[in-house]
Design an enzyme around this catalytic site. Structure first.
Site, PDB file in Angstrom:
ATOM      1  N   ILE A 169     -10.159  -2.638  -7.721  1.00 23.05           N
ATOM      2  CA  ILE A 169      -9.040  -1.391  -7.740  1.00 23.05           C
ATOM      3  C   ILE A 169      -7.433  -2.269  -7.711  1.00 23.05           C
ATOM      4  O   ILE A 169      -7.457  -3.906  -7.748  1.00 23.05           O
ATOM      5  CB  ILE A 169      -9.000  -0.620  -6.481  1.00 23.05           C
ATOM      6  CG1 ILE A 169      -9.046  -1.990  -6.022  1.00 23.05           C
ATOM      7  CG2 ILE A 169     -10.044   0.373  -6.748  1.00 23.05           C
ATOM      8  CD1 ILE A 169      -9.711  -1.245  -3.729  1.00 23.05           C
ATOM      9  N   ASP A 170      -6.749  -1.705  -8.182  1.00 30.08           N
ATOM     10  CA  ASP A 170      -5.039  -2.100  -8.343  1.00 30.08           C
ATOM     11  C   ASP A 170      -4.461  -2.791  -7.601  1.00 30.08           C
ATOM     12  O   ASP A 170      -5.231  -2.623  -5.752  1.00 30.08           O
ATOM     13  CB  ASP A 170      -4.086  -0.997  -8.869  1.00 30.08           C
ATOM     14  CG  ASP A 170      -4.515  -0.730 -10.126  1.00 30.08           C
ATOM     15  OD1 ASP A 170      -5.037  -1.731 -11.256  1.00 30.08           O
ATOM     16  OD2 ASP A 170      -3.935   0.524 -10.351  1.00 30.08           O
ATOM     17  N   LYS A 171      -4.329  -3.936  -7.233  1.00 32.59           N
ATOM     18  CA  LYS A 171      -2.839  -4.408  -5.789  1.00 32.59           C
ATOM     19  C   LYS A 171      -2.591  -3.371  -4.772  1.00 32.59           C
ATOM     20  O   LYS A 171      -3.238  -3.459  -3.602  1.00 32.59           O
ATOM     21  CB  LYS A 171      -1.960  -5.167  -6.214  1.00 32.59           C
ATOM     22  CG  LYS A 171      -0.833  -6.049  -5.126  1.00 32.59           C
ATOM     23  CD  LYS A 171       0.692  -6.210  -5.379  1.00 32.59           C
ATOM     24  CE  LYS A 171       0.540  -6.634  -4.735  1.00 32.59           C
ATOM     25  NZ  LYS A 171       2.000  -7.573  -5.368  1.00 32.59           N
ATOM     26  N   ARG A 220      -4.158   6.898 -12.195  1.00 37.52           N
ATOM     27  CA  ARG A 220      -2.954   7.655 -12.719  1.00 37.52           C
ATOM     28  C   ARG A 220      -2.482   7.468 -14.259  1.00 37.52           C
ATOM     29  O   ARG A 220      -1.880   8.668 -14.334  1.00 37.52           O
ATOM     30  CB  ARG A 220      -2.158   5.480 -12.519  1.00 37.52           C
ATOM     31  CG  ARG A 220      -3.504   4.787 -11.673  1.00 37.52           C
ATOM     32  CD  ARG A 220      -2.446   3.355 -10.783  1.00 37.52           C
ATOM     33  NE  ARG A 220      -1.212   3.074 -11.553  1.00 37.52           N
ATOM     34  CZ  ARG A 220      -0.660   1.839 -10.908  1.00 37.52           C
ATOM     35  NH1 ARG A 220      -0.881   0.873 -11.542  1.00 37.52           N
ATOM     36  NH2 ARG A 220       0.206   1.704 -11.404  1.00 37.52           N
TER      37      ARG A 220
END
Length: 302
Positions: A138-140, A238
């Site tokens: 998962i993204d930062k 997103r």
């Protein structure tokens, strides 16, 4: 260095070289095999071929497998919120602002650094020295649940479940504007943005991408939603929310930029994670609480 030799059977005629090798040598991931082909470690009848080469009956394939590199990423004593752990895997609740794995210029303070310390290096090796144990990311700036594999058998099993879309992954998020439908399915292919290679976008010829959206609560200018992944493309939620003109609040990259609320990034949390345990076969599902900033934001919006 190990050497594998494979003679192509008639039933495999026409199969891509990389696919055949990943089927014949299940201990190696397809992405790793593609790297070996690119590094000229694979020959067909003594000649170099590309990954997409369609094999022919009687082809003699030779694959050289280098000795594993010594892990150069350092363990760090970073606190982890562990939701579940046994001898095969662990489920962690990643905080916002933590990178999952090291990358050039950023080899410290990642989730992998913390995992190496906690697991004493006992992690799957399928994704190489930079991403040991990492099955999915998962993204930062996205918080929430991740499953981590401690051995290659477990890693392969979880990766297959991801491929077959049988892992449950539900995210909570806040979008800009009011989404009219109570439930909706966004089905739009995702690939690299042709105008900006650092971004993803809905594009013709992209990979299949399906997101199921459920409205949890509407506010004046925002919508609190649950987004369930059927597929798992890079930045899928997103990109899909931006595609329907309701980008995630705080998402500077995909149209949700705002100076309100002093946000660090997109308001997105991986809240529910479920899978079949690779060893026991038992279905297990975990939930994590919303992070403090997310809860406070909901209170403000109400």
């Amino acid at each position: 260095m190990d050497i594998e030799r494979i003679s192509v059977l008639e039933e495999d005629e026409g199969t891509r070289l990389d696919i055949l090798l990943s089927d014949e040598i299940p201990d190696l991931s397809r992405s790793y095999i593609q790297r070996l082909i690119k590094d000229q470690m694979v020959t067909v009848n003594g000649s170099l071929e590309k990954s997409k080469y369609p094999v022919k009956t009687g082809d003699l394939i030779e694959l050289k497998i280098p000795e594993p590199k010594t892990l150069s990423v350092e363990p760090q004593n970073i606190p982890l919120e562990i939701v579940f752990e046994d001898e095969d895997l662990l489920v962690v609740n990643k905080p916002q602002d933590m990178v999952v794995h090291p990358a050039p210029g950023n080899y410290q303070n990642t989730l992998v650094n913390a995992l190496l310390y906690h697991c004493k290096g006992r992690l799957s090796s399928i994704n190489g020295i930079i991403r040991p144990g990492i099955v999915h990311r998962i993204d930062k700036d996205t918080s929430g649940l991740l499953v981590v594999a401690k051995n290659d058998f477990v890693h392969r099993s979880l990766a297959q479940q991801l491929k077959e879309h049988t892992i449950t992954r539900k995210y909570h998020a806040i979008t800009l504007g009011n989404i009219k439908e109570n439930k909706a399915t966004i089905e739009a292919p995702i690939g690299r943005n042709p105008n900006d290679r650092l971004k993803m976008a809905v594009v013709n010829g992209g990979k299949e991408a399906i997101t199921h959206v459920k409205v949890l609560e509407r506010f004046k200018d925002f919508t609190y939603i649950e987004a369930q992944l059927q597929t798992g493309r890079t930045h899928q939620i997103r990109v899909h929310l931006s595609f329907i003109k309701h980008p995630l609040l705080g998402d500077d990259t995909y149209g949700g930029k705002t100076k309100k609320f002093n946000l660090k990034g997109q308001v997105l949390h991986a809240k529910v994670l479920g899978f079949n345990h690779p060893t026991s076969g038992e279905y297990m599902e975990f939930q994590s609480s919303l992070p403090i900033y997310f809860d406070k934001l909901l209170t403000i919006l109400k």
